[in-house]
Every structure is written in C-alpha cells, then in structure tokens.
Enzyme design. Structure first.
Site, PDB file in Angstrom:
ATOM      1  N   TYR A  78      -3.830  11.889  12.502  1.00  0.00           N
ATOM      2  CA  TYR A  78      -2.560  12.321  11.898  1.00  0.00           C
ATOM      3  C   TYR A  78      -2.609  13.786  11.442  1.00  0.00           C
ATOM      4  O   TYR A  78      -1.895  14.636  11.977  1.00  0.00           O
ATOM      5  CB  TYR A  78      -2.234  11.378  10.743  1.00  0.00           C
ATOM      6  CG  TYR A  78      -1.023  11.734   9.920  1.00  0.00           C
ATOM      7  CD1 TYR A  78       0.169  12.162  10.510  1.00  0.00           C
ATOM      8  CD2 TYR A  78      -1.062  11.621   8.529  1.00  0.00           C
ATOM      9  CE1 TYR A  78       1.279  12.466   9.738  1.00  0.00           C
ATOM     10  CE2 TYR A  78       0.046  11.915   7.750  1.00  0.00           C
ATOM     11  CZ  TYR A  78       1.210  12.339   8.355  1.00  0.00           C
ATOM     12  OH  TYR A  78       2.308  12.633   7.581  1.00  0.00           O
ATOM     13  N   ASP A 110     -12.998  13.216  19.118  1.00  0.00           N
ATOM     14  CA  ASP A 110     -12.465  12.073  18.386  1.00  0.00           C
ATOM     15  C   ASP A 110     -13.030  10.830  19.068  1.00  0.00           C
ATOM     16  O   ASP A 110     -13.162  10.807  20.293  1.00  0.00           O
ATOM     17  CB  ASP A 110     -10.927  12.069  18.470  1.00  0.00           C
ATOM     18  CG  ASP A 110     -10.281  11.300  17.330  1.00  0.00           C
ATOM     19  OD1 ASP A 110      -9.464  11.895  16.607  1.00  0.00           O
ATOM     20  OD2 ASP A 110     -10.603  10.095  17.154  1.00  0.00           O
ATOM     21  N   ASN A 111     -13.360   9.810  18.283  1.00  0.00           N
ATOM     22  CA  ASN A 111     -13.842   8.569  18.922  1.00  0.00           C
ATOM     23  C   ASN A 111     -12.679   7.612  19.221  1.00  0.00           C
ATOM     24  O   ASN A 111     -12.894   6.511  19.725  1.00  0.00           O
ATOM     25  CB  ASN A 111     -14.914   7.882  18.065  1.00  0.00           C
ATOM     26  CG  ASN A 111     -14.367   7.352  16.755  1.00  0.00           C
ATOM     27  OD1 ASN A 111     -13.167   7.483  16.483  1.00  0.00           O
ATOM     28  ND2 ASN A 111     -15.226   6.752  15.957  1.00  0.00           N
ATOM     29  N   ASP A 139     -18.216  10.391  19.220  1.00  0.00           N
ATOM     30  CA  ASP A 139     -18.329   9.922  17.843  1.00  0.00           C
ATOM     31  C   ASP A 139     -19.319  10.829  17.122  1.00  0.00           C
ATOM     32  O   ASP A 139     -20.461  10.995  17.584  1.00  0.00           O
ATOM     33  CB  ASP A 139     -18.837   8.472  17.857  1.00  0.00           C
ATOM     34  CG  ASP A 139     -18.632   7.802  16.521  1.00  0.00           C
ATOM     35  OD1 ASP A 139     -18.820   8.482  15.484  1.00  0.00           O
ATOM     36  OD2 ASP A 139     -18.282   6.607  16.499  1.00  0.00           O
ATOM     37  N   PHE A 164     -12.130  16.484  10.203  1.00  0.00           N
ATOM     38  CA  PHE A 164     -11.214  15.430   9.740  1.00  0.00           C
ATOM     39  C   PHE A 164     -11.785  14.033   9.968  1.00  0.00           C
ATOM     40  O   PHE A 164     -11.422  13.091   9.267  1.00  0.00           O
ATOM     41  CB  PHE A 164      -9.893  15.479  10.524  1.00  0.00           C
ATOM     42  CG  PHE A 164      -9.051  16.691  10.296  1.00  0.00           C
ATOM     43  CD1 PHE A 164      -8.294  16.821   9.148  1.00  0.00           C
ATOM     44  CD2 PHE A 164      -9.002  17.702  11.239  1.00  0.00           C
ATOM     45  CE1 PHE A 164      -7.504  17.939   8.939  1.00  0.00           C
ATOM     46  CE2 PHE A 164      -8.213  18.823  11.043  1.00  0.00           C
ATOM     47  CZ  PHE A 164      -7.464  18.945   9.894  1.00  0.00           C
ATOM     48  N   SER A 175     -10.032  14.765  -0.677  1.00  0.00           N
ATOM     49  CA  SER A 175      -8.868  14.019  -1.140  1.00  0.00           C
ATOM     50  C   SER A 175      -8.750  14.109  -2.652  1.00  0.00           C
ATOM     51  O   SER A 175      -9.756  14.210  -3.365  1.00  0.00           O
ATOM     52  CB  SER A 175      -9.047  12.556  -0.724  1.00  0.00           C
ATOM     53  OG  SER A 175      -8.137  11.735  -1.396  1.00  0.00           O
ATOM     54  N   TYR A 212     -14.524   4.331  -0.052  1.00  0.00           N
ATOM     55  CA  TYR A 212     -13.893   5.471   0.635  1.00  0.00           C
ATOM     56  C   TYR A 212     -13.896   6.703  -0.279  1.00  0.00           C
ATOM     57  O   TYR A 212     -14.331   7.790   0.113  1.00  0.00           O
ATOM     58  CB  TYR A 212     -12.445   5.125   1.036  1.00  0.00           C
ATOM     59  CG  TYR A 212     -11.600   6.339   1.330  1.00  0.00           C
ATOM     60  CD1 TYR A 212     -11.782   7.062   2.503  1.00  0.00           C
ATOM     61  CD2 TYR A 212     -10.643   6.798   0.408  1.00  0.00           C
ATOM     62  CE1 TYR A 212     -11.036   8.202   2.758  1.00  0.00           C
ATOM     63  CE2 TYR A 212      -9.900   7.931   0.660  1.00  0.00           C
ATOM     64  CZ  TYR A 212     -10.093   8.634   1.831  1.00  0.00           C
ATOM     65  OH  TYR A 212      -9.364   9.765   2.080  1.00  0.00           O
ATOM     66  N   LYS A 225     -15.993  10.552  -0.109  1.00  0.00           N
ATOM     67  CA  LYS A 225     -15.435  11.914  -0.235  1.00  0.00           C
ATOM     68  C   LYS A 225     -16.189  12.687  -1.315  1.00  0.00           C
ATOM     69  O   LYS A 225     -16.501  13.870  -1.145  1.00  0.00           O
ATOM     70  CB  LYS A 225     -13.935  11.857  -0.559  1.00  0.00           C
ATOM     71  CG  LYS A 225     -13.076  11.356   0.590  1.00  0.00           C
ATOM     72  CD  LYS A 225     -13.069  12.318   1.773  1.00  0.00           C
ATOM     73  CE  LYS A 225     -12.362  11.764   2.982  1.00  0.00           C
ATOM     74  NZ  LYS A 225     -12.566  12.549   4.206  1.00  0.00           N
ATOM     75  N   LEU A 240       2.395   4.287   2.155  1.00  0.00           N
ATOM     76  CA  LEU A 240       3.788   4.041   1.774  1.00  0.00           C
ATOM     77  C   LEU A 240       4.818   4.488   2.820  1.00  0.00           C
ATOM     78  O   LEU A 240       5.690   3.702   3.207  1.00  0.00           O
ATOM     79  CB  LEU A 240       4.053   4.755   0.434  1.00  0.00           C
ATOM     80  CG  LEU A 240       5.459   4.614  -0.137  1.00  0.00           C
ATOM     81  CD1 LEU A 240       5.802   3.147  -0.414  1.00  0.00           C
ATOM     82  CD2 LEU A 240       5.588   5.454  -1.418  1.00  0.00           C
ATOM     83  N   ARG A 296      -1.158  -3.048  -7.046  1.00  0.00           N
ATOM     84  CA  ARG A 296      -2.224  -3.074  -6.036  1.00  0.00           C
ATOM     85  C   ARG A 296      -3.522  -2.646  -6.717  1.00  0.00           C
ATOM     86  O   ARG A 296      -3.551  -1.639  -7.424  1.00  0.00           O
ATOM     87  CB  ARG A 296      -1.865  -2.096  -4.906  1.00  0.00           C
ATOM     88  CG  ARG A 296      -2.848  -2.063  -3.765  1.00  0.00           C
ATOM     89  CD  ARG A 296      -2.325  -1.224  -2.606  1.00  0.00           C
ATOM     90  NE  ARG A 296      -2.364   0.206  -2.875  1.00  0.00           N
ATOM     91  CZ  ARG A 296      -2.048   1.146  -1.985  1.00  0.00           C
ATOM     92  NH1 ARG A 296      -1.650   0.806  -0.765  1.00  0.00           N
ATOM     93  NH2 ARG A 296      -2.095   2.427  -2.291  1.00  0.00           N
TER      94      ARG A 296
END
Ligand code: WQD
Length: 344
Positions: free
Chosen positions: A13, A33-34, A60, A83, A127, A152, A156, A203, A298
């Site tokens: 993305y 990119d894998n 990869d 990325f 992030s 995750y 980071k 979202l 959540r």
C-alpha cells in the site's frame, strides 16, 4: 546520474504510492516484494501513472543468500526504503514468532549488506504505535516509548533500536526513521490504492467495503472512550502526502543535508479525528448513509493519538496538504474502481 533506490515491500500500500513519487522525482526504482500481502498487478498501476516500469524481483528479505545476489545483480544501489513487514496487530498476537522473524531478520539482513555494497542510507517505515497510549496529544518525537501493546508494535520498537545501535557502532550508513500515523486514501488516479486481502482490519477499507456492499455493516469498536463523542481518535494522513515525505527523506540522506546519522520524524497531519467523525466524512463524500453499529472496544486499541508534525514541517519542509474529505474521496473512488474491475 540517476539515483537507484531499492524499495522493499514496493507492491504494498504505502510502498506502491512511494514508488510512484520516486519515479516522478526522477529516481530509478527496484522493487522487491515477496507478494505475501500484495499482488504483482500493482506494478501495472504504477506504470499507468508514471509511464515507467520499475524493476521488480519477487524476493523475501529474510532470505539472505537471495538478497545478497540481488545486491550483486544490481550494483550501486544508492539508498533503501524499507517497507516490507508483516503489519496486522491482531495476527501478530497469534503468530509472534512469524512477526519477529519477518520484521527483524529482514532489517538485519539489509543493514548487514549495506556497507558491503556501499549503500549509503535507509529510510525505515515505523509507526506511531511505538508511543503506545500517549500521556498528552499532539505527540512529538521526544515522547517516551512505552511498552508495546502487541508483537507487531514491539518489532517496530526493536527495529528502531537495531538501526540506532548499528549506526552507533560506526557503520557507514545513515537512516531516517518515519513514524506514520494512520495512512488512508489512494492515488487520485485510482490506479493504485489499499488492497487488503480478506476481511479488512483497518477502518477505512472496512468503511469503503461496507459502503459498496461487500460488507454488511461496520462495527465501531467502542463509544465509551474519554473523547468528545466516545469513539477513538486518530490522525488520518493521506497516503500520497505520506509517500512524498519518503522522497524528501531519501534526498536528505543521499545528499548529506544533515549531520545527524539517524533522524526520526512523525508523519501526520497534526489533527485528530474520531472514528465517528470519519464515518460522517465518508457519508458526505459518498452521499449515502453508512450502515454501522457500536460494539465493544477492540483489545489493545489506543484511545486517542495524533501527531505533532512540526519537526517534519520545519526540518524536512514537508507538510500534509490534502483535506480529509479529498482523501476519503480517493479511497471511495479506488473502491468503486476495484468493483468495476471485478477485483472486489
Ligand atoms: C483505527 C480506529 C479502531 C476497524 C494500526 C496500527 C498502526 C498503523 C495503522 C500499520 C481504531 C477503529 C477499526 C473497524 C473500528 N500501522 N475501527 N472498526 O489500530 O489505529 O493502527 O494500523 O500498519 O501501527 O496499529 O488503525 O484502522 O485498525 O483503527 O471501529 O472495523 O478505527 O478501533 O479506533 P490503528 P485501524
């Protein structure tokens, strides 16, 4: 001479939007990119926008021998934008080892190869999740890093530390760490955009898929937060604005515009918007009501977070320029295009 940039995760993305901006700025791009969470067709979209086909290799980053052979094949890569990573918070709780393996090994492999092949700089996708739940908003780069709420998020944080430690050891490289807030929207041409596989976790794709009838109803996770309307607040940043920051960052590193070897920047708009406010924006843009219901919170969600982007504004000369209405309009146009093409 044209500078050569390796973009890992370049069919994803944010990666694909960044490849477009890099090519439009005159860089030569090599995508690896894998394809674990993207599709090679994305490259056609990039070509339709820019008229240039980037080099693509299905690789990869955790496969060191293959990665090394890439650096042998394409000599004099000037810089890397990294990325490629697993990025679903919920999945990372279920499969922590996969997340640590993918997200740590890939960075370590790239860093290890950089000095050997004379690659000068790496822009790293981080992030706002590294801040955890902020004590105050907007949040700037000096805010404390809180314990991660998911594997995750932890990857980071650790990735940022790995970069700092490697540079501190005297490695002949520079790095710019970009902490994204919530990237949304698509390229205005609707040639590329966000393409979640399966049920969207984020979202905006869930909203647009509900709007078009792929999903019956959006669940809003909680309306009892300590915010004006009770729903969570985020800093939704246009993906093309975000992509442009990478071009500035790569140029800054490769042209040695700063003496600092590692720099960190928040990439956000500086404005917080609630989940319910975003739904109103979508309803206005699409000119129809959205079917949604309020459900429970959540697990692991941050209540409210938005960026203090002054450092990026002043030091990089970068600024988010697109309005949220225009941004959501691009996401909606992209969703409609996907349906026309029968993708989803
Ligand atoms: C936004 C808000 C949800 C889906 C994550 C990562 C972050 C970043 C982007 C990634 C929250 C609410 C969502 C739904 C909802 N990086 N929501 N119903 O969690 O802020 O950030 O993605 O790759 O690092 O942590 O983004 O889009 O999942 O959620 O009500 O169906 O929307 O509760 O308040 P998040 P999100």
């Amino acid at each position: 001479m044209t500078k050569k940039i390796l973009v890992t995760g370049g069919t994803g993305y944010i990666g694909s939007h960044t490849v477009v901006e890099l090519q439009q700025a005159g860089y030569e791009v090599i995508i690896i990119d894998n394809l674990s969470n993207s599709n090679e067709n994305v490259i056609d979209g990039i070509v339709n926008i820019t008229g240039v086909r980037p080099i693509f290799e299905k690789i990869d980053c955790i496969d060191m021998p293959v990665l090394k052979s890439l650096f042998e094949k394409y000599s004099n890569i000037d810089g890397i934008i990294h990325f490629a990573a697993s990025k679903a918070v919920g999945e990372s709780v279920q499969k922590p080892l996969m997340y640590y393996r993918n997200n740590l090994d890939s960075l370590i492999n790239l860093l290890e190869l950089m000095p050997e092949y004379g690659v000068k700089g790496i822009v790293f996708s981080s992030s706002c999740t590294v801040y955890g739940e902020p004590d105050t908003n907007p949040i700037d780069e000096n805010a404390p890093i809180k314990p991660a709420t998911s594997p995750y998020g932890n990857t980071k944080q650790i990735n940022e530390e790995i970069i700092q430690d490697f540079v501190h050891s005297g490695a002949p490289i520079k790095s710019i760490i970009l902490r994204y807030f919530n990237p949304v929207g698509a390229h205005p041409s609707a040639e590329i955009g966000e393409l979640p596989l399966g049920v969207p976790q984020n979202l905006v794709p869930f909203i647009t898929q509900t709007g078009i009838g792929i999903r019956e109803q959006l669940s809003v996770f909680g309306d009892d937060y300590d915010t004006p309307d009770g729903s969570c607040i985020r800093d939704f940043i246009n993906v093309v604005d975000l992509a442009k920051a990478h071009v500035i960052a790569i140029e800054r590193m490769l042209e040695n515009k700063s003496d600092e070897k590692v720099e960190i920047f928040n990439l956000g708009t500086g404005t917080g918007l609630s989940v319910l406010e975003l739904i109103r924006v979508f309803e206005k843009v699409s000119d129809k009501p959205l079917n949604y219901k309020i459900v429970g919170r959540r697990e692991g969600d941050i209540e409210k977070i938005w960026a203090q982007p002054d450092k990026a504004n002043n030091v990089l000369g970068w600024r988010a320029t697109e309005t949220i209405e225009d941004t959501i309009a691009t996401a909606w146009k992209w969703q409609q295009r996907l349906c026309e093409k029968g993708v989803m």
